[in-house]
Write a protein that holds these residues in place. Sequence first.
Motif, PDB file in Angstrom:
ATOM      1  N   LYS A 240     -11.138 -32.671 107.252  1.00 29.76           N
ATOM      2  CA  LYS A 240     -10.413 -31.678 106.462  1.00 29.76           C
ATOM      3  C   LYS A 240      -9.011 -32.162 106.136  1.00 29.76           C
ATOM      4  CE  LYS A 240     -12.200 -27.349 108.210  1.00 29.76           C
ATOM      5  NZ  LYS A 240     -11.728 -26.200 108.972  1.00 29.76           N
ATOM      6  N   ALA A 241      -8.561 -31.727 104.937  1.00 31.37           N
ATOM      7  CA  ALA A 241      -7.159 -31.898 104.591  1.00 31.37           C
ATOM      8  C   ALA A 241      -6.591 -30.486 104.500  1.00 31.37           C
ATOM      9  CB  ALA A 241      -7.022 -32.625 103.260  1.00 31.37           C
ATOM     10  N   ASN A 242      -5.562 -30.207 105.294  1.00 29.53           N
ATOM     11  CA  ASN A 242      -4.967 -28.873 105.318  1.00 29.53           C
ATOM     12  C   ASN A 242      -3.563 -28.894 104.766  1.00 29.53           C
ATOM     13  OD1 ASN A 242      -7.235 -27.869 106.569  1.00 29.53           O
ATOM     14  ND2 ASN A 242      -6.360 -27.890 108.622  1.00 29.53           N
ATOM     15  N   VAL A 243      -3.238 -27.855 103.984  1.00 31.20           N
ATOM     16  CA  VAL A 243      -1.875 -27.702 103.468  1.00 31.20           C
ATOM     17  C   VAL A 243      -1.216 -26.581 104.265  1.00 31.20           C
ATOM     18  CG1 VAL A 243      -0.458 -27.224 101.453  1.00 31.20           C
ATOM     19  CG2 VAL A 243      -2.630 -28.424 101.190  1.00 31.20           C
ATOM     20  N   TRP A 244      -0.029 -26.829 104.784  1.00 30.61           N
ATOM     21  CA  TRP A 244       0.637 -25.895 105.699  1.00 30.61           C
ATOM     22  C   TRP A 244       1.955 -25.387 105.148  1.00 30.61           C
ATOM     23  CZ3 TRP A 244      -2.113 -25.278 110.284  1.00 30.61           C
ATOM     24  CH2 TRP A 244      -3.052 -26.284 110.591  1.00 30.61           C
ATOM     25  N   ASP A 245       2.297 -24.153 105.509  1.00 33.88           N
ATOM     26  CA  ASP A 245       3.630 -23.615 105.235  1.00 33.88           C
ATOM     27  C   ASP A 245       4.475 -23.951 106.466  1.00 33.88           C
ATOM     28  OD1 ASP A 245       5.897 -21.856 105.411  1.00 33.88           O
ATOM     29  OD2 ASP A 245       4.969 -20.569 103.918  1.00 33.88           O
ATOM     30  N   MET A 246       5.547 -24.715 106.247  1.00 28.82           N
ATOM     31  CA  MET A 246       6.316 -25.194 107.399  1.00 28.82           C
ATOM     32  C   MET A 246       7.037 -24.082 108.135  1.00 28.82           C
ATOM     33  SD  MET A 246       7.677 -28.875 106.221  1.00 28.82           S
ATOM     34  CE  MET A 246       9.038 -28.968 107.319  1.00 28.82           C
ATOM     35  N   ARG A 247       7.401 -23.020 107.412  1.00 31.69           N
ATOM     36  CA  ARG A 247       8.175 -21.960 108.064  1.00 31.69           C
ATOM     37  C   ARG A 247       7.283 -21.073 108.913  1.00 31.69           C
ATOM     38  NH1 ARG A 247      12.106 -21.273 103.008  1.00 31.69           N
ATOM     39  NH2 ARG A 247      10.087 -21.494 102.022  1.00 31.69           N
ATOM     40  N   GLN A 250       1.497 -21.358 108.991  1.00 34.83           N
ATOM     41  CA  GLN A 250       0.200 -20.936 108.454  1.00 34.83           C
ATOM     42  C   GLN A 250      -0.444 -22.046 107.624  1.00 34.83           C
ATOM     43  OE1 GLN A 250      -1.128 -17.614 108.792  1.00 34.83           O
ATOM     44  NE2 GLN A 250      -2.887 -18.720 108.019  1.00 34.83           N
ATOM     45  N   CYS A 251      -1.764 -22.184 107.779  1.00 30.91           N
ATOM     46  CA  CYS A 251      -2.502 -23.093 106.900  1.00 30.91           C
ATOM     47  C   CYS A 251      -2.804 -22.331 105.629  1.00 30.91           C
ATOM     48  CB  CYS A 251      -3.805 -23.537 107.560  1.00 30.91           C
ATOM     49  SG  CYS A 251      -4.880 -24.459 106.460  1.00 30.91           S
ATOM     50  N   ILE A 252      -2.288 -22.795 104.480  1.00 27.72           N
ATOM     51  CA  ILE A 252      -2.465 -22.024 103.253  1.00 27.72           C
ATOM     52  C   ILE A 252      -3.641 -22.489 102.394  1.00 27.72           C
ATOM     53  CG2 ILE A 252      -0.171 -21.024 103.043  1.00 27.72           C
ATOM     54  CD1 ILE A 252       0.825 -23.334 101.588  1.00 27.72           C
ATOM     55  N   GLN A 253      -4.016 -23.758 102.516  1.00 30.18           N
ATOM     56  CA  GLN A 253      -5.178 -24.235 101.787  1.00 30.18           C
ATOM     57  C   GLN A 253      -5.882 -25.279 102.633  1.00 30.18           C
ATOM     58  OE1 GLN A 253      -2.646 -24.893  98.119  1.00 30.18           O
ATOM     59  NE2 GLN A 253      -4.658 -24.825  97.155  1.00 30.18           N
ATOM     60  N   SER A 254      -7.207 -25.381 102.458  1.00 36.12           N
ATOM     61  CA  SER A 254      -7.964 -26.353 103.234  1.00 36.12           C
ATOM     62  C   SER A 254      -9.018 -26.968 102.346  1.00 36.12           C
ATOM     63  CB  SER A 254      -8.601 -25.630 104.420  1.00 36.12           C
ATOM     64  OG  SER A 254      -9.248 -26.563 105.238  1.00 36.12           O
ATOM     65  N   PHE A 255      -9.211 -28.283 102.453  1.00 38.05           N
ATOM     66  CA  PHE A 255     -10.170 -28.973 101.605  1.00 38.05           C
ATOM     67  C   PHE A 255     -11.098 -29.801 102.476  1.00 38.05           C
ATOM     68  CE2 PHE A 255      -7.888 -27.948  97.753  1.00 38.05           C
ATOM     69  CZ  PHE A 255      -6.580 -27.811  98.173  1.00 38.05           C
ATOM     70  N   GLU A 256     -12.391 -29.616 102.279  1.00 38.30           N
ATOM     71  CA  GLU A 256     -13.343 -30.349 103.102  1.00 38.30           C
ATOM     72  C   GLU A 256     -14.424 -30.966 102.236  1.00 38.30           C
ATOM     73  OE1 GLU A 256     -14.805 -27.975 106.302  1.00 38.30           O
ATOM     74  OE2 GLU A 256     -15.969 -29.619 107.168  1.00 38.30           O
ATOM     75  N   ARG A 289      -3.019 -26.322  92.670  1.00 36.79           N
ATOM     76  CA  ARG A 289      -3.040 -25.071  91.913  1.00 36.79           C
ATOM     77  C   ARG A 289      -4.459 -24.712  91.492  1.00 36.79           C
ATOM     78  NH1 ARG A 289       0.863 -25.535  87.301  1.00 36.79           N
ATOM     79  NH2 ARG A 289      -0.309 -27.464  87.073  1.00 36.79           N
ATOM     80  N   ALA A 290      -5.311 -25.728  91.282  1.00 40.64           N
ATOM     81  CA  ALA A 290      -6.712 -25.455  90.972  1.00 40.64           C
ATOM     82  C   ALA A 290      -7.496 -25.254  92.266  1.00 40.64           C
ATOM     83  CB  ALA A 290      -7.320 -26.617  90.190  1.00 40.64           C
ATOM     84  N   ASP A 291      -6.859 -25.607  93.376  1.00 41.65           N
ATOM     85  CA  ASP A 291      -7.455 -25.428  94.703  1.00 41.65           C
ATOM     86  C   ASP A 291      -8.800 -26.140  94.855  1.00 41.65           C
ATOM     87  OD1 ASP A 291      -8.902 -22.757  96.637  1.00 41.65           O
ATOM     88  OD2 ASP A 291      -7.566 -24.347  97.330  1.00 41.65           O
ATOM     89  N   ARG A 292      -8.899 -27.382  94.335  1.00 40.59           N
ATOM     90  CA  ARG A 292     -10.135 -28.122  94.528  1.00 40.59           C
ATOM     91  C   ARG A 292      -9.930 -29.617  94.318  1.00 40.59           C
ATOM     92  NH1 ARG A 292     -14.700 -26.557  92.140  1.00 40.59           N
ATOM     93  NH2 ARG A 292     -15.471 -28.675  92.193  1.00 40.59           N
ATOM     94  N   GLU A 293     -10.956 -30.363  94.703  1.00 38.06           N
ATOM     95  CA  GLU A 293     -10.955 -31.802  94.453  1.00 38.06           C
ATOM     96  C   GLU A 293     -11.135 -32.006  92.951  1.00 38.06           C
ATOM     97  OE1 GLU A 293     -13.858 -34.318  96.743  1.00 38.06           O
ATOM     98  OE2 GLU A 293     -14.532 -34.784  94.712  1.00 38.06           O
TER      99      GLU A 293
END
Lengths: 421, 73
Positions: A240-247, A250-256, A289-293
């Motif tokens: 998985k590749a996860n996008v996180w909010d540093m503050r 929270q994991c805001i998006q995840s790609f598998e 922004r498209a939330d996909r590969e």
Amino acid sequence: NVLCRCCGCRTLLLLLLLWKLEEHLLPLNETLAHLKTESETLKSKLEEERAKLHDVELHQVAEKVEGLGQFVMKTRRTLKGHGNKVLCMDWCKDKRRIVSSSQDGKVIVWDAFTTNKEHAVTMPCTWVMACAYAPSGCAVACGGLDNKCSVYPLSLDKNENLAAKKKSVAMHTNYLSACSFTNSDMQILTSSGDGTCALWDVESGQLLQSFHGHAADVLCLDLAPSETGNTFVSGGCDKKANVWDMRSGQCIQSFETHESDINSVRYYPSGDAFASGSDDATCRLYDLRADREVAIYSKESIIFGVSSVDFSLSGRLLFGGYNDYTINVWDVLKGTRVSILFGHENRVSTLRVSPDGTAFSTGSWDHTLRVCDDCYFLSNLTTLQPRVTFLVTSCNVCCFSLFFFFLSDLGLRMRTQRMKW
Amino acid sequence: MMSSKAHSSNNIANARRTVQQLRIEASIERIKVSKACADLMSYCSEHARSDPLLMGIPASDNPFKDKKPCTIL
């Protein structure tokens, strides 16, 4: 109002009762089975929503973009000095210095122009898997099998023992796989084999935020370009590749979509996308922004894993270091390979483009680092037609006009070669 | 008996976390892939001129290039 038979006390049995009551009073939709069903439903809903907006592929949109032709990359510098596999490297913001770390426990700071070693530190552990240059250029961070990330201030005095000023910042419960300073020398982001990422204050060593969500070792991370806000992306052995909010943590998006460990992640220069490199021998591009590969960079002939990826300044080129000792360069928009670079005698383990984009550096299990750039490129005659003046260019060094024709492998097309020295 | 209760409440906690995470991910705003790709392409073209690895720069500006006389292949 139950009394315990042995001691007459009420509290213990009351607690047991409350515990049993809580289980029965749990709302029906909170039982395990229902939660699992809801999670399956949400997963399919997620796929549906993503698919709805998948109206086209990147390479289709990029059809009208002019092709790049073939590049030829050349090694300009070879940095020799490590006694074992080079595992990680990072550029200094001054576009000239490089820090590298190795299995031999050494961390070396190089002047890439002259190939001189400016500093060397011996870590107390072998396998220093991560190193990073501080934005100010005044310190480096590194760590590995010691499960820590330590910061060494760089002294102007070459004779000073850097290890004396070492500051231990991060503590994980497994190996340190990657580290990066944030916008300043004050905070460090780390990822670890313990499955977490963490944000630390350098001065106090305090943990500011931890990031939980990966189901296995986290192998890499990259901070979003500063203009795009406080996020970072991480990749792990859970594919998985996860996008996180540093503050918020929270994991805001995840790609598998990868089929194996993700060894490297790197943001696209605009911050709207990121690339990943994996043991499944592919690099992929994910648009946030498209939330996909949106693209896969692969070839049937490439079967070895990608250890490291980075973009050129404009984001048009994606460089990948591979376990088959090569570097492949991809046209990000069209999805085609534009160059392949040989030279290392073992796996390429790390790759970074310099801050001003003039060159890229690679580190390898062959104990060396190389600094490379492109020395000339070949284009189809047809694409050069509108730019006839370029054909009669003169060599920068000797002013001799050069104009070459030669036949391609197929002998069917003519290519012109423009010499750039 | 105690351990299986703890185990099942752990499973429930994990499942709850997964559901919450998926809810967050499912609710984000998305744009069409065509729009996203168009933006990636325009970023590339805007910055292509200033990308040294893409365009190449004169030897005088590149600190890594050695200034040698040219050779005819």
